[in-house]
Design a protein around this motif. Sequence first.
Motif, PDB file in Angstrom:
ATOM      1  N   THR A 255      41.414  51.677  37.587  1.00 36.22           N
ATOM      2  CA  THR A 255      40.879  50.321  37.679  1.00 36.22           C
ATOM      3  C   THR A 255      40.999  49.772  39.098  1.00 36.22           C
ATOM      4  OG1 THR A 255      43.041  49.444  36.992  1.00 36.22           O
ATOM      5  CG2 THR A 255      41.382  49.783  35.264  1.00 36.22           C
ATOM      6  N   GLN A 256      41.465  50.613  40.031  1.00 36.69           N
ATOM      7  CA  GLN A 256      41.568  50.182  41.425  1.00 36.69           C
ATOM      8  C   GLN A 256      40.163  50.000  42.013  1.00 36.69           C
ATOM      9  OE1 GLN A 256      44.594  52.450  43.752  1.00 36.69           O
ATOM     10  NE2 GLN A 256      44.976  53.531  41.822  1.00 36.69           N
ATOM     11  N   ASP A 257      40.004  48.998  42.823  1.00 34.70           N
ATOM     12  CA  ASP A 257      38.681  48.609  43.314  1.00 34.70           C
ATOM     13  C   ASP A 257      37.918  49.756  43.972  1.00 34.70           C
ATOM     14  OD1 ASP A 257      39.011  46.064  42.375  1.00 34.70           O
ATOM     15  OD2 ASP A 257      39.747  45.247  44.278  1.00 34.70           O
TER      16      ASP A 257
ATOM     17  N   GLY B 239      36.784  53.586  37.883  1.00 32.80           N
ATOM     18  CA  GLY B 239      36.034  54.492  37.029  1.00 32.80           C
ATOM     19  C   GLY B 239      36.248  55.959  37.324  1.00 32.80           C
ATOM     20  N   LEU B 240      37.013  56.271  38.389  1.00 29.71           N
ATOM     21  CA  LEU B 240      37.291  57.658  38.751  1.00 29.71           C
ATOM     22  C   LEU B 240      38.666  58.072  38.242  1.00 29.71           C
ATOM     23  CD1 LEU B 240      35.977  57.669  42.446  1.00 29.71           C
ATOM     24  CD2 LEU B 240      34.758  58.317  40.357  1.00 29.71           C
ATOM     25  N   PRO B 241      38.918  59.376  38.140  1.00 28.39           N
ATOM     26  CA  PRO B 241      40.244  59.829  37.692  1.00 28.39           C
ATOM     27  C   PRO B 241      41.316  59.466  38.707  1.00 28.39           C
ATOM     28  CG  PRO B 241      38.609  61.586  37.522  1.00 28.39           C
ATOM     29  CD  PRO B 241      37.976  60.494  38.315  1.00 28.39           C
ATOM     30  N   PHE B 242      42.485  59.125  38.209  1.00 36.68           N
ATOM     31  CA  PHE B 242      43.631  58.803  39.062  1.00 36.68           C
ATOM     32  C   PHE B 242      44.867  59.477  38.469  1.00 36.68           C
ATOM     33  CE2 PHE B 242      47.341  56.021  39.943  1.00 36.68           C
ATOM     34  CZ  PHE B 242      47.371  56.161  41.319  1.00 36.68           C
ATOM     35  N   GLY B 243      45.620  60.171  39.308  1.00 27.74           N
ATOM     36  CA  GLY B 243      46.813  60.883  38.857  1.00 27.74           C
ATOM     37  C   GLY B 243      48.077  60.280  39.405  1.00 27.74           C
TER      38      GLY B 243
ATOM     39  N   SER C 188      48.377  49.623  34.834  1.00 25.12           N
ATOM     40  CA  SER C 188      47.197  48.754  34.890  1.00 25.12           C
ATOM     41  C   SER C 188      45.973  49.468  34.321  1.00 25.12           C
ATOM     42  CB  SER C 188      46.925  48.335  36.342  1.00 25.12           C
ATOM     43  OG  SER C 188      48.009  47.586  36.863  1.00 25.12           O
ATOM     44  N   ASP C 189      45.848  50.752  34.637  1.00 26.42           N
ATOM     45  CA  ASP C 189      44.736  51.529  34.087  1.00 26.42           C
ATOM     46  C   ASP C 189      44.802  51.582  32.565  1.00 26.42           C
ATOM     47  OD1 ASP C 189      44.073  52.018  36.710  1.00 26.42           O
ATOM     48  OD2 ASP C 189      44.837  54.079  36.720  1.00 26.42           O
ATOM     49  N   LEU C 190      45.995  51.749  32.037  1.00 23.43           N
ATOM     50  CA  LEU C 190      46.169  51.890  30.591  1.00 23.43           C
ATOM     51  C   LEU C 190      45.843  50.598  29.840  1.00 23.43           C
ATOM     52  CD1 LEU C 190      49.442  54.022  30.583  1.00 23.43           C
ATOM     53  CD2 LEU C 190      47.132  54.794  30.002  1.00 23.43           C
ATOM     54  N   LYS C 191      45.960  49.477  30.521  1.00 21.83           N
ATOM     55  CA  LYS C 191      45.571  48.215  29.883  1.00 21.83           C
ATOM     56  C   LYS C 191      44.068  48.165  29.659  1.00 21.83           C
ATOM     57  CE  LYS C 191      49.393  45.480  31.809  1.00 21.83           C
ATOM     58  NZ  LYS C 191      49.753  44.361  32.740  1.00 21.83           N
ATOM     59  N   SER C 192      43.327  48.809  30.528  1.00 24.41           N
ATOM     60  CA  SER C 192      41.873  48.847  30.404  1.00 24.41           C
ATOM     61  C   SER C 192      41.426  49.931  29.427  1.00 24.41           C
ATOM     62  CB  SER C 192      41.240  49.088  31.778  1.00 24.41           C
ATOM     63  OG  SER C 192      39.840  49.235  31.681  1.00 24.41           O
ATOM     64  N   SER C 193      42.049  51.111  29.561  1.00 22.66           N
ATOM     65  CA  SER C 193      41.755  52.237  28.668  1.00 22.66           C
ATOM     66  C   SER C 193      43.067  52.949  28.391  1.00 22.66           C
ATOM     67  CB  SER C 193      40.752  53.203  29.298  1.00 22.66           C
ATOM     68  OG  SER C 193      40.567  54.329  28.461  1.00 22.66           O
TER      69      SER C 193
END
Length: 283
Positions: free
Chosen positions: A139-141, A145-149, A178-183
């Motif tokens: 969810t980083q600007d 929408g891209l993978p983040f590890g 933060s990503d997990l809050k979105s998905s």
Amino acid sequence: MRPRYFPLAVFATVLCVCRSYTLRNPVFWAVSSNDVVEEAELDALSEEAAPALLADGAGLWKQAYPASKVLGDGAESPKELVKSENDNVAPLSSRLFSYRVEEVKKSANATPPPHQETARTARYIAHYSDWGHVATISTQDKIKGLPFGNIFSVSDGPLDNSTGVIYFYVTPMDNTVSDLKSSPYASLTFSEAEGDFCRQMVYDPEDPRCARLTLTGKMVEVGPEDLEFAKEAMFSRHPVMKKWPVGHKWFFMKLELIHVWLQDWVGGVSLIPLEDYFKATPF
């Protein structure tokens, strides 16, 4: 050769021999006995002081041990010339990430199962891994929408009690959270290269015989009914976490599995049914 040119000849010879060598000041990560913190000392940290230490992201990681502790009192190092703005902050911040080695129990009989026992191998890797790589949709600007590890410490239970359910201790300040809050869906990957087996067998981490396991599922917050076990699972394997500052609002999460992927030998991968995974034992 004239005697007066002899010293010059010796000097030139020495330069030729040494021209490919560079002397550098070595860097050591040495921990003296004074740097191992007592329980009572950490308990004395106030809830106000501890979060402030982590808030200063730069100062926290600047703490270093002077070279003189390793090289002797006469050694000089640029680190010794740097003084902390607050002499108390650096020692306290380093202690937030220190603990006695004896607090973490190690298993002397943790040997990998035969590669044909895929479910057991998956449970073995999940249980004896202390950390793993978590992949989420960012969810980083700049990479939305891209993978983040990201790397996380994990546990599926104390060393003598494997559940197969992976627990985490996380903070809302982490990008992954933060990503997990979105998905809420994520994949967690382990490699057998974390331990000694692949090194002993001289297996490259990408060698199929050096097993890797990916668990995919939904990340959820641990409920009250599982909270005590989550604490035991994480703190028994990562005791330093007990002293992390409450200002970061740490909480427990777990991975509800929907998919188990394993490669532990040549010739393809194994998709392990959840029923087989939970029936197996790593011991």
